[in-house]
Design a protein around this motif. Sequence first.
Motif, PDB file in Angstrom:
ATOM      1  N   PHE A  85       0.984  -1.330   0.481  1.00 33.36           N
ATOM      2  CA  PHE A  85       0.231  -0.103  -0.045  1.00 33.36           C
ATOM      3  C   PHE A  85       1.251   1.047  -0.012  1.00 33.36           C
ATOM      4  O   PHE A  85       2.548   1.272   0.823  1.00 33.36           O
ATOM      5  CB  PHE A  85      -0.901   0.113   0.708  1.00 33.36           C
ATOM      6  CG  PHE A  85      -1.805  -1.272   1.291  1.00 33.36           C
ATOM      7  CD1 PHE A  85      -3.278  -1.171   0.357  1.00 33.36           C
ATOM      8  CD2 PHE A  85      -1.575  -2.079   1.534  1.00 33.36           C
ATOM      9  CE1 PHE A  85      -3.985  -1.890   0.590  1.00 33.36           C
ATOM     10  CE2 PHE A  85      -2.075  -3.301   1.748  1.00 33.36           C
ATOM     11  CZ  PHE A  85      -3.613  -3.310   1.286  1.00 33.36           C
ATOM     12  N   PRO A  86       1.099   2.255  -0.851  1.00 31.99           N
ATOM     13  CA  PRO A  86       1.365   3.599  -1.257  1.00 31.99           C
ATOM     14  C   PRO A  86       1.466   4.620   0.460  1.00 31.99           C
ATOM     15  O   PRO A  86       2.507   4.801   0.726  1.00 31.99           O
ATOM     16  CB  PRO A  86       0.684   4.083  -1.583  1.00 31.99           C
ATOM     17  CG  PRO A  86      -0.311   3.883  -1.628  1.00 31.99           C
ATOM     18  CD  PRO A  86      -0.811   2.586  -1.779  1.00 31.99           C
ATOM     19  N   ASP A  87       0.086   4.131   1.740  1.00 31.97           N
ATOM     20  CA  ASP A  87       0.226   4.965   3.314  1.00 31.97           C
ATOM     21  C   ASP A  87      -1.112   4.273   3.899  1.00 31.97           C
ATOM     22  O   ASP A  87      -1.654   3.288   3.185  1.00 31.97           O
ATOM     23  CB  ASP A  87       0.115   6.331   2.420  1.00 31.97           C
ATOM     24  CG  ASP A  87      -1.536   6.395   1.906  1.00 31.97           C
ATOM     25  OD1 ASP A  87      -2.414   5.572   2.251  1.00 31.97           O
ATOM     26  OD2 ASP A  87      -1.541   7.638   1.162  1.00 31.97           O
ATOM     27  N   VAL A  88      -0.460   4.172   4.739  1.00 36.92           N
ATOM     28  CA  VAL A  88      -1.761   3.676   5.718  1.00 36.92           C
ATOM     29  C   VAL A  88      -3.166   4.209   5.424  1.00 36.92           C
ATOM     30  O   VAL A  88      -3.973   2.871   5.911  1.00 36.92           O
ATOM     31  CB  VAL A  88      -1.520   4.417   7.344  1.00 36.92           C
ATOM     32  CG1 VAL A  88      -2.480   3.717   8.576  1.00 36.92           C
ATOM     33  CG2 VAL A  88       0.261   3.431   7.402  1.00 36.92           C
ATOM     34  N   LEU A  89      -3.392   4.891   5.377  1.00 38.52           N
ATOM     35  CA  LEU A  89      -4.882   4.689   5.029  1.00 38.52           C
ATOM     36  C   LEU A  89      -5.210   4.434   3.603  1.00 38.52           C
ATOM     37  O   LEU A  89      -6.295   4.391   3.541  1.00 38.52           O
ATOM     38  CB  LEU A  89      -5.056   7.086   4.476  1.00 38.52           C
ATOM     39  CG  LEU A  89      -4.995   7.285   5.430  1.00 38.52           C
ATOM     40  CD1 LEU A  89      -4.744   8.971   5.221  1.00 38.52           C
ATOM     41  CD2 LEU A  89      -5.834   7.238   6.996  1.00 38.52           C
ATOM     42  N   SER A  90      -4.227   3.962   2.767  1.00 34.40           N
ATOM     43  CA  SER A  90      -4.975   3.182   1.439  1.00 34.40           C
ATOM     44  C   SER A  90      -5.494   2.048   2.363  1.00 34.40           C
ATOM     45  O   SER A  90      -5.608   0.958   1.122  1.00 34.40           O
ATOM     46  CB  SER A  90      -3.434   3.614   0.483  1.00 34.40           C
ATOM     47  OG  SER A  90      -3.354   4.667  -0.042  1.00 34.40           O
ATOM     48  N   VAL A 110       2.753   9.665   9.627  1.00 34.93           N
ATOM     49  CA  VAL A 110       2.324   7.979  10.119  1.00 34.93           C
ATOM     50  C   VAL A 110       1.945   8.105  11.209  1.00 34.93           C
ATOM     51  O   VAL A 110       0.423   7.643  11.110  1.00 34.93           O
ATOM     52  CB  VAL A 110       3.469   7.200   9.747  1.00 34.93           C
ATOM     53  CG1 VAL A 110       3.293   6.194   9.623  1.00 34.93           C
ATOM     54  CG2 VAL A 110       4.153   7.274   8.657  1.00 34.93           C
ATOM     55  N   ALA A 111       1.826   8.765  12.048  1.00 36.66           N
ATOM     56  CA  ALA A 111       0.740   9.019  13.525  1.00 36.66           C
ATOM     57  C   ALA A 111      -0.056   9.905  13.090  1.00 36.66           C
ATOM     58  O   ALA A 111      -1.151   8.799  12.940  1.00 36.66           O
ATOM     59  CB  ALA A 111       2.221  10.068  14.513  1.00 36.66           C
ATOM     60  N   LYS A 112      -0.317  10.341  12.102  1.00 41.19           N
ATOM     61  CA  LYS A 112      -2.207  11.439  11.629  1.00 41.19           C
ATOM     62  C   LYS A 112      -2.317  10.340  10.779  1.00 41.19           C
ATOM     63  O   LYS A 112      -3.705  10.135  11.538  1.00 41.19           O
ATOM     64  CB  LYS A 112      -1.296  12.569  10.686  1.00 41.19           C
ATOM     65  CG  LYS A 112      -1.038  14.203  11.506  1.00 41.19           C
ATOM     66  CD  LYS A 112      -0.530  14.579  10.472  1.00 41.19           C
ATOM     67  CE  LYS A 112       0.465  15.676  11.212  1.00 41.19           C
ATOM     68  NZ  LYS A 112       0.937  17.161  10.067  1.00 41.19           N
ATOM     69  N   GLN A 113      -1.941   9.531   9.759  1.00 42.78           N
ATOM     70  CA  GLN A 113      -2.376   8.354   9.447  1.00 42.78           C
ATOM     71  C   GLN A 113      -2.944   7.342   9.922  1.00 42.78           C
ATOM     72  O   GLN A 113      -4.225   6.444  10.134  1.00 42.78           O
ATOM     73  CB  GLN A 113      -1.118   8.414   8.249  1.00 42.78           C
ATOM     74  CG  GLN A 113      -1.317   8.751   7.042  1.00 42.78           C
ATOM     75  CD  GLN A 113      -0.584   8.408   5.575  1.00 42.78           C
ATOM     76  OE1 GLN A 113      -0.472   7.616   5.371  1.00 42.78           O
ATOM     77  NE2 GLN A 113       0.362   8.887   4.958  1.00 42.78           N
TER      78      GLN A 113
END
Length: 162
Positions: A85-90, A110-113
């Motif tokens: 995945f490209p980022d945590v939200l994905s 990363v913490a925000k995500q």
Amino acid sequence: LRTVTGVQTCALPILTSDPAHSNRDDDLETVIRSVLVRTRTIAVVGLSPRPERPSHAVAAYLQAHGFRVLPVNPTAIEILGERCFPDVLSIGEPVDMVNVFRIPDECPEVAKQAVAAGTKFLWLQLGITSVEAARIARAGGLEVVMDRCIMIDHGRLAGTLH
């Protein structure tokens, strides 16, 4: 691992499940035990496809010990048999922990995500500390571990690291 009512759980004893702890050094051991027992799915941010990299070795260890590892790497398609995945939200599915192998300057995002994705724990790997990321995560209700290796701590507590 052991199975309790159809669910696999880590065989580490829970000393406390109180999320109101302070993460002081004197209760860090308790926090680590509790976090590891309550974690099944881990998003590994910065997971490298290269087997010689620490992130790869740690993720492979976690998989071998029953954790589901979801790689977060925008430049890879698949690592360790899992879609990247490209980022945590994905990710689009529940994640218990976000484990970070990135430079400290990237950790607040990363913490925000992790907060936005509804995870429970933020773990910054050995050598990585970010006061800002910890502040963001704790304000969002996450428990935080910094500057620790999850593989070393799990292996030490479970007696599986040789």
